[in-house]
Design an enzyme around this catalytic site. Structure first.
Site, PDB file in Angstrom:
ATOM      1  N   ARG B 331      36.100  57.674  28.370  1.00 30.51           N
ATOM      2  CA  ARG B 331      36.334  57.180  27.016  1.00 30.51           C
ATOM      3  C   ARG B 331      37.796  57.199  26.604  1.00 30.51           C
ATOM      4  NH1 ARG B 331      30.998  59.877  24.118  1.00 30.51           N
ATOM      5  NH2 ARG B 331      29.573  58.382  25.052  1.00 30.51           N
ATOM      6  N   ARG B 436      35.313  64.541  26.204  1.00 33.58           N
ATOM      7  CA  ARG B 436      33.915  64.703  26.576  1.00 33.58           C
ATOM      8  C   ARG B 436      33.433  63.455  27.295  1.00 33.58           C
ATOM      9  NH1 ARG B 436      29.381  62.982  24.571  1.00 33.58           N
ATOM     10  NH2 ARG B 436      30.184  62.320  22.547  1.00 33.58           N
ATOM     11  N   LEU B 442      24.631  65.597  23.885  1.00 33.55           N
ATOM     12  CA  LEU B 442      23.221  65.962  23.712  1.00 33.55           C
ATOM     13  C   LEU B 442      22.893  67.125  24.633  1.00 33.55           C
ATOM     14  CD1 LEU B 442      21.647  62.389  23.569  1.00 33.55           C
ATOM     15  CD2 LEU B 442      22.525  63.781  21.718  1.00 33.55           C
TER      16      LEU B 442
END
Lengths: 262, 638
Positions: B331, B436, B442
């Site tokens: 990301r 992350r 989750l």
């Protein structure tokens, strides 16, 4: 981007006091804004004018948390099919429109303030039986419970329910059957939920009745209003599951009585 | 202050099992005497509350929403990672561990990450047993998809709503425990302060958001599961209610705040369209499995419709720059590449802040039906928001704030330096380092809630006499008075500007100076401006109504007041960390090709800040990071 000039008729209410519609002018609303962003703009203007802003529930604004809950022009979540209020955009309206904005109305959803309602009845229905009784750490290896794709997909269709309550608000009887049938149906469909199926079905339906939701008279407004387009065939399944569970309960109760008599 | 991470000794792969072996036990009869407060009902909070109640503890759980099922974990779309290796593609606990440490740019604690990878497999078992309807193959086995930063398929998913399904699983477990009487649930209740009595965390102060009543709650330990601070940027993919108040108030009471500058900017969000905008919407990372990211090669083509730009004139910049990961580059890297393309004048859409995410090739190869089955709900959401169909033209996307890796410092037991305060999920700092990986949030929330805290909480509780401190303790009286005083202060400013106008001003500044690219001059300017905005807030904010009724503006005002303080720490940490790593990109520290330049020599540590009483002078503590298993290397996805 076009700007819209709108007339709003917004429900105002404090707790159990009688409510009323307030006329609010909403000029120059960008048509790219979402309905809730339009409400934000209106509230900013009310606050600056020294008036009480309109209270409404909202959180994720992505159509998934189920917190937003407005009846717009008489329709739960407004006119756009399969869409929550937060995902409804102003390009669906025209300049000059009058828009009626009300809370979700149902006896089991008392108004908290303005457009906010209390939907804790849904939590209590879940508490009655909306779970599989498995302790943390007591689960078998995941792939030891094979679930056919069709069954998993069907369970997922029911599991898509976001618990917003539009089904209740759109029903003339304020019935919660679509919600309860989706919640029970997900678990009743899956093998993991089979052991508690009857107990779950009876407990959730009885809690639903105790909360003061109305009966289902097959109008199917709920399916039309559901932002996740949950099918009414889940209601049919719940009715079947309930009939089976009730009969077993009767027979079981009879057997227990006869055993007690022996 | 010495920050003791309490990492167990022994080989990496045995640390967690050894720690479980060495952890204290409390017998079932005595467990009933201990009470635990859980703040937040997302994946971490709901999982913890349910699991601790099952063990026999008395649990009180709090959420500000009208139902625990609405916590923002619900919005996670793509999936959850687990090292099941069902695909036989070479996955293992070690590989998930390695990918996560590398994905975090070597700024996470190895032992925590290894534990996360170990329990990942139990999480899937647990969720399946609860009835979470994960995607399946025709044979009845679980299906997987790929996600960014990994070369194996280890992501489990439930259409585009994995977060909702996992949260509903945790919520159902919580409902079961509420029914049993093990959990007392408080909805529409917000935590305003933490209560520390004689050095031990013993409770919280809350406000009932319907009646306005401010109350004290005492327990033997407190768990904060209150999520991240992404809304400091005003515009983010977080829910409107997400806030830093619980962790910030804990920080002001003595908990150190770690790595606040590690913020994640998600590459695929719907671009900003106007200044009325209240939030940004994420388009799941899973879309990058089939979508190709590109911009025109020539700036003069940017105004043309995508269909009129020939293949040869398109720059598929992720595939070009990172051939081995391509469109599935992590990301932080994908976000920066999109920003570079737009800074280069090649962005598309209004304002030039957008890049294409194009499905035409996938639609040609697999057919529209297959793409619809995979991503139908996401395409629908895109169309509702933008009025455009991604089946007919490419999506336009731009990075947006999404997740925060920083959070309260915790040790291996998930306990803060503040004794008795435990912090779980996104609210702590521990597992993701400086970036992350997708489908890992989750995993961490559920790992902390289902499998870590039920073991580690006993290590603290055995040191405490159950019920020793009640709300009669003077610390509660002091905290209650402070909370009431603050509410009155907010209501009595009676200025001219709305809460949102301040939040927007703060957010734009922080995004501009401490967003995807950061530099000394910009951060110093932000550090000058933030105290000015904060001062104006307390002189000129207008909060209507009273504190004794439902008053959403008052709730927002309290949260924004805390963001005003927190923003300064965020920028100070970004200024202090003179290196680029993960989501923290200091423009002064880059290689000639624009890649992040880490400085392991000088910055291989966790920055943990202690509140000094002066917001501008936090005290920095350093926890050195040592790497036993993973060799520190240049993080390359080329």
């Amino acid at each position: 981007m076009a700007l819209l000039n709108l007339h709003l008729k917004v429900w105002r209410q404090t707790g159990t006091q009688p409510g009323h519609f307030q006329d609010i002018e909403a000029p120059e609303i960008p048509d790219h804004a979402s309905f809730l962003e339009m409400m934000d703009i209106v509230n900013e203007r009310l606050i600056r004018a020294g008036q009480d802003p309109v209270a409404f529930d909202h959180d994720c604004r992505e159509g998934i948390c189920g917190m937003c809950s407005m009846t717009i022009n008489g329709m739960a979540h407004g006119p756009e099919r399969g869409t929550t209020t937060c995902q409804l955009h102003m390009r669906k309206f025209r300049t000059g429109d009058t828009i009626w904005v009300e809370p979700f109305r149902a006896r089991a959803f008392p108004v908290v303030k303005d457009l906010m309602v209390d939907r804790s009845a849904f939590d209590r229905i879940m508490k009655a039986g909306g779970y599989v009784s498995v302790r943390t750490g007591a689960a078998p290896e995941a792939n030891e419970i094979p679930v056919g794709k069709e069954i998993a997909d069907a369970a997922m269709d029911a599991a898509a329910c976001i618990g917003c309550g539009a089904c209740v608000a759109s029903c003339k009887n304020a019935s919660a059957m679509l919600y309860v049938s989706a919640k029970a149906g997900q678990l009743n469909t899956l093998p993991q939920g089979h052991a508690e199926k009857d107990r779950r079905t009876l407990a959730m339906v009885r809690q639903m009745d105790a909360e003061g939701f109305g009966n289902c008279t097959n109008q199917y407004e709920c399916e039309a209003a559901c932002p996740k387009e949950i099918s009414v065939r889940w209601i049919a399944k719940l009715n079947r599951d309930y009939a089976v569970a009730s009969v077993k309960e009767l027979v079981g109760a009879g057997r227990q009585q006869s055993q007690a008599g022996e | 202050m010495k920050l003791d991470s309490k990492i167990p000794s022994g080989p990496m792969a045995e640390k967690w099992s050894r720690h479980k072996q060495d952890s204290k036990l409390i017998n079932p009869k005595n467990k009933r005497k201990y009470s635990i407060i859980v703040v937040g009902s997302g994946l971490a909070g709901a999982a913890a509350a349910a699991s601790l109640s099952e063990l026999g503890y008395k649990v009180k759980c709090f959420c500000f929403q009208d139902s625990p099922r609405r916590a923002h974990s619900i919005a996670a779309q793509g999936g959850i990672n687990a090292a099941k290796n069902y695909q036989n593609d070479g996955d293992s606990v070690h590989r998930l561990f390695y990918d996560t440490v590398k994905g975090g740019d070597f700024r996470a604690r190895e032992a925590n990450v290894h534990r996360l990878a170990e329990v990942s497999v139990n999480i899937i078992d647990q969720c399946v047993a609860q009835g979470v309807p994960f995607a399946r193959e025709y044979g009845g086995g679980l299906a997987n998809r790929s996600f960014g930063g990994a070369q194996v398929s280890r992501t489990f998913y439930a259409r585009g709503q994995t977060g909702q399904q996992l949260l509903l699983g945790a919520y159902s477990a919580l409902s079961k425990e509420i029914a049993r009487g093990g959990v007392e649930m408080h909805t529409r209740t917000e935590m305003l302060d933490l209560v520390v009595a004689d050095g031990e965390t013993k409770g919280i102060i809350t406000r009932n958001l319907v009646t306005g009543k401010v109350e004290a709650h005492a327990a033997d330990t407190v768990l904060l599961c209150t999520g991240g601070y992404g809304n400091v940027f005003f515009l983010s993919t977080n829910a409107m209610g997400c806030n830093v108040t619980a962790t910030w108030r804990a920080h002001r009471r003595g908990a150190t705040f770690a790595n606040p500058c590690y913020t994640q900017i998600h590459p695929t969000c719907i671009p900003v369209s106007g200044d009325y905008q209240s939030k940004l919407t994420l388009m799941s990372e899973s879309l990058r499995n089939d979508g190709r990211v590109w911009v025109p090669k020539k700036a003069e083509d940017c105004g043309k419709p995508a269909s009129q730009i020939p293949e040869a004139d398109r720059d598929y910049f992720l595939e070009r720059k990172y051939p081995s990961f391509g469109n599935l580059a992590p990301r932080d890297i994908s976000s920066r590449a999109a920003k570079e393309a737009c800074d280069d004048g090649r962005g598309v859409g209004p304002g030039g802040r957008g890049v294409y995410l194009d499905f035409s090739e996938a639609i040609n190869e697999f057919g529209e039906n297959v793409i619809k089955e995979r991503y139908g709900n996401l395409f629908d959401m895109y169309e509702r928001i933008t009025g455009e169909s991604a089946y007919k033209q490419p999506m336009r996307i731009y990075p947006a704030v999404h997740y925060t890796m920083g959070g309260l410092w915790v040790d291996y037991n998930l306990m803060s330096n503040l004794s008795g305060l435990h912090v779980l999920g996104e609210a702590n700092f521990s597992d993701h380092g400086a970036n992350r990986l997708g489908a890992s949030a989750l995993m961490q929330g559920l790992a902390d809630g289902y499998f870590v805290i039920p073991t580690t909480v006993a290590n603290y509780l055995v040191t405490q006499k159950p019920g020793a401190v009640t709300t009669a303790h003077p610390a509660f009286k002091e905290a209650l008075e402070a909370a009431n005083g603050r509410i009155n202060q907010l209501l009595n400013v009676k200025g001219k500007r709305t809460v949102d106008s301040f939040h927007r001003e703060l957010g734009l500044l922080v995004w501009d100076k401490c967003g995807m690219g950061r530099n000394r001059a910009g951060l110093e300017e932000a550090l000058r401006r933030i105290p000015e905005i904060r001062a104006e807030f307390w002189e000129n904010v207008l909060v209507p109504g009273s504190g004794s009724v439902a008053n959403p503006e008052l709730e927002k005002a309290g949260r924004v007041a805390d963001f005003m303080e927190f923003a300064e720490l965020l920028c100070r940490d970004a200024l202090d960390r003179e290196e680029s790593c993960g989501g923290h990109f200091r423009e002064e520290h880059q290689f000639p090709d624009g890649e992040a330049k880490r400085d392991d020599e000088n910055f291989c540590y966790v920055s943990a800040y202690e509140y000094s009483g002066d917001l501008s002078k936090p005290i920095l503590h350093k926890e050195p990071l040592t790497f036993e298993e993973v060799h520190l290397t240049l993080r390359s996805y080329k």
